[in-house]
Design a protein around this motif. Structure first.
Motif, PDB file in Angstrom:
ATOM      1  N   ILE A   8       0.843  -1.202   0.000  1.00 53.95           N
ATOM      2  CA  ILE A   8       0.000   0.000   0.000  1.00 53.95           C
ATOM      3  C   ILE A   8       0.876   1.248   0.000  1.00 53.95           C
ATOM      4  N   HIS A   9       1.937   1.235   0.805  1.00 57.73           N
ATOM      5  CA  HIS A   9       2.840   2.389   0.847  1.00 57.73           C
ATOM      6  C   HIS A   9       3.512   2.611  -0.506  1.00 57.73           C
ATOM      7  N   CYS A  10       3.904   1.549  -1.155  1.00 56.61           N
ATOM      8  CA  CYS A  10       4.547   1.654  -2.475  1.00 56.61           C
ATOM      9  C   CYS A  10       3.575   2.190  -3.523  1.00 56.61           C
ATOM     10  N   ARG A  11       2.315   1.726  -3.491  1.00 57.50           N
ATOM     11  CA  ARG A  11       1.331   2.159  -4.493  1.00 57.50           C
ATOM     12  C   ARG A  11       0.848   3.588  -4.268  1.00 57.50           C
ATOM     13  N   THR A  12       0.727   4.013  -3.014  1.00 55.55           N
ATOM     14  CA  THR A  12       0.148   5.330  -2.744  1.00 55.55           C
ATOM     15  C   THR A  12       1.184   6.425  -2.568  1.00 55.55           C
ATOM     16  N   GLN A  13       2.391   6.071  -2.153  1.00 52.28           N
ATOM     17  CA  GLN A  13       3.439   7.038  -1.822  1.00 52.28           C
ATOM     18  C   GLN A  13       3.000   7.981  -0.699  1.00 52.28           C
ATOM     19  N   ARG A  14       2.085   7.534   0.158  1.00 57.14           N
ATOM     20  CA  ARG A  14       1.605   8.366   1.272  1.00 57.14           C
ATOM     21  C   ARG A  14       1.885   7.714   2.619  1.00 57.14           C
ATOM     22  N   GLY A  15       1.701   6.425   2.718  1.00 65.26           N
ATOM     23  CA  GLY A  15       1.927   5.747   3.989  1.00 65.26           C
ATOM     24  C   GLY A  15       1.519   4.293   3.901  1.00 65.26           C
ATOM     25  N   ALA A  16       1.988   3.540   4.878  1.00 66.11           N
ATOM     26  CA  ALA A  16       1.645   2.119   4.951  1.00 66.11           C
ATOM     27  C   ALA A  16       0.267   1.969   5.590  1.00 66.11           C
ATOM     28  N   ALA A  17      -0.261   0.769   5.542  1.00 67.26           N
ATOM     29  CA  ALA A  17      -1.577   0.498   6.129  1.00 67.26           C
ATOM     30  C   ALA A  17      -1.549   0.815   7.618  1.00 67.26           C
TER      31      ALA A  17
ATOM     32  N   ASP B  57     -15.106  -7.526  12.806  1.00 66.10           N
ATOM     33  CA  ASP B  57     -16.438  -7.516  12.216  1.00 66.10           C
ATOM     34  C   ASP B  57     -16.973  -8.938  12.227  1.00 66.10           C
ATOM     35  N   PRO B  58     -18.054  -9.221  12.959  1.00 60.46           N
ATOM     36  CA  PRO B  58     -18.572 -10.585  13.003  1.00 60.46           C
ATOM     37  C   PRO B  58     -19.111 -11.082  11.664  1.00 60.46           C
ATOM     38  N   GLN B  59     -19.438 -10.185  10.736  1.00 60.12           N
ATOM     39  CA  GLN B  59     -19.954 -10.579   9.426  1.00 60.12           C
ATOM     40  C   GLN B  59     -18.856 -10.710   8.375  1.00 60.12           C
ATOM     41  N   PHE B  60     -17.614 -10.395   8.723  1.00 56.88           N
ATOM     42  CA  PHE B  60     -16.518 -10.434   7.756  1.00 56.88           C
ATOM     43  C   PHE B  60     -16.155 -11.880   7.440  1.00 56.88           C
ATOM     44  N   PRO B  61     -15.735 -12.184   6.197  1.00 54.31           N
ATOM     45  CA  PRO B  61     -15.349 -13.562   5.864  1.00 54.31           C
ATOM     46  C   PRO B  61     -14.216 -14.050   6.768  1.00 54.31           C
ATOM     47  N   SER B  62     -14.305 -15.295   7.200  1.00 55.11           N
ATOM     48  CA  SER B  62     -13.378 -15.798   8.223  1.00 55.11           C
ATOM     49  C   SER B  62     -11.967 -16.027   7.709  1.00 55.11           C
ATOM     50  N   LYS B  63     -11.764 -16.108   6.414  1.00 55.11           N
ATOM     51  CA  LYS B  63     -10.427 -16.392   5.894  1.00 55.11           C
ATOM     52  C   LYS B  63      -9.807 -15.199   5.176  1.00 55.11           C
ATOM     53  N   GLU B  64     -10.265 -13.993   5.485  1.00 52.40           N
ATOM     54  CA  GLU B  64      -9.723 -12.799   4.835  1.00 52.40           C
ATOM     55  C   GLU B  64      -9.410 -11.724   5.859  1.00 52.40           C
ATOM     56  N   MET B  65      -8.472 -10.862   5.494  1.00 55.33           N
ATOM     57  CA  MET B  65      -8.147  -9.673   6.272  1.00 55.33           C
ATOM     58  C   MET B  65      -8.060  -8.516   5.286  1.00 55.33           C
ATOM     59  N   LEU B  66      -8.639  -7.387   5.641  1.00 54.29           N
ATOM     60  CA  LEU B  66      -8.611  -6.210   4.788  1.00 54.29           C
ATOM     61  C   LEU B  66      -7.768  -5.144   5.459  1.00 54.29           C
TER      62      LEU B  66
ATOM     63  N   LEU C  78     -15.817   4.060  -4.151  1.00 57.13           N
ATOM     64  CA  LEU C  78     -14.417   3.668  -4.039  1.00 57.13           C
ATOM     65  C   LEU C  78     -13.603   4.624  -4.905  1.00 57.13           C
ATOM     66  N   THR C  79     -12.891   5.533  -4.274  1.00 59.77           N
ATOM     67  CA  THR C  79     -12.163   6.559  -5.019  1.00 59.77           C
ATOM     68  C   THR C  79     -10.727   6.163  -5.325  1.00 59.77           C
ATOM     69  N   ARG C  80     -10.079   5.489  -4.392  1.00 60.81           N
ATOM     70  CA  ARG C  80      -8.682   5.123  -4.579  1.00 60.81           C
ATOM     71  C   ARG C  80      -8.462   3.673  -4.140  1.00 60.81           C
ATOM     72  N   PRO C  81      -8.590   2.702  -5.045  1.00 64.64           N
ATOM     73  CA  PRO C  81      -8.450   1.304  -4.634  1.00 64.64           C
ATOM     74  C   PRO C  81      -7.035   0.939  -4.182  1.00 64.64           C
ATOM     75  N   GLU C  82      -6.059   1.744  -4.512  1.00 62.99           N
ATOM     76  CA  GLU C  82      -4.683   1.442  -4.106  1.00 62.99           C
ATOM     77  C   GLU C  82      -4.460   1.665  -2.605  1.00 62.99           C
ATOM     78  N   PHE C  83      -5.440   2.206  -1.903  1.00 63.14           N
ATOM     79  CA  PHE C  83      -5.339   2.403  -0.465  1.00 63.14           C
ATOM     80  C   PHE C  83      -5.728   1.148   0.319  1.00 63.14           C
ATOM     81  N   PHE C  84      -6.039   0.052  -0.365  1.00 58.35           N
ATOM     82  CA  PHE C  84      -6.493  -1.172   0.286  1.00 58.35           C
ATOM     83  C   PHE C  84      -5.699  -2.371  -0.209  1.00 58.35           C
ATOM     84  N   ALA C  85      -5.583  -3.381   0.659  1.00 60.59           N
ATOM     85  CA  ALA C  85      -4.973  -4.664   0.297  1.00 60.59           C
ATOM     86  C   ALA C  85      -5.722  -5.756   1.059  1.00 60.59           C
ATOM     87  N   ARG C  86      -5.701  -6.947   0.496  1.00 60.61           N
ATOM     88  CA  ARG C  86      -6.403  -8.077   1.100  1.00 60.61           C
ATOM     89  C   ARG C  86      -5.420  -9.201   1.333  1.00 60.61           C
TER      90      ARG C  86
END
Length: 143
Positions: free
Chosen positions: A16-25, A72-81, A128-136
């Motif tokens: 995320i830091h590399c893609r945005t040049q603003r900061g890490a997650a 989040d209790p509704q979030f998928p159990s095998k993913e992290m955002l 969703l304005t800037r998808p590069e601010f997220f990683a999964r």
């Protein structure tokens, strides 16, 4: 086993830091299953906000003094955002815009029981304005 998860989180954070040049997650959304695992890690500090749990998403704590963890209790159990949120409006990747926060409908007849009903509704847009601010990060073999 859990340290390899932290290594993957660091890699995604630096991506995320590399893609945005603003900061890490600086935040992570996880499921309750992964939250139970992170609770046993030595680098995890729980947050007690001093209130009764009301349901929905709650702040779980801070991992390695880098990432604020939200459970989040509704979030998928095998993913992290992972995501980055900066100090200004230009440093965000998702915008929630309620243009009618809450309105009541006129009375109408319910066709099921012929009673008069009134409902409450809202109108909003999530952009969703800037998808590069997220990683999964996908998690396998939780046990």
């Amino acid at each position: 086993h859990l340290q390899s998860l932290v290594i993957r989180l660091s890699e995604a954070s630096q991506l995320i830091h590399c893609r945005t040049q603003r900061g890490a997650a600086n935040w992570i959304i996880i499921s309750t299953e992964i939250g139970a695992l992170l609770d046993t890690m030595p680098g995890f500090a729980s947050v007690d906000e001093g209130h009764v749990y009301q349901g929905g998403i709650m702040k779980g704590g801070v991992l390695n003094r880098k990432w604020v963890i939200y459970i989040d209790p509704q979030f998928p159990s095998k993913e992290m955002l992972l995501g980055f949120q900066g100090p200004s409006i230009l440093d965000t990747g998702l915008i929630y815009s309620p243009y009618i926060p809450m309105e009541m409908t006129p009375l109408f007849v319910d066709p099921n029981d012929q009673s008069l009903r009134r409902s409450v509704r809202t109108r909003h847009k999530i952009t969703l304005t800037r998808p590069e601010f997220f990683a999964r990060v996908e998690v396998d073999n939780l046990t």
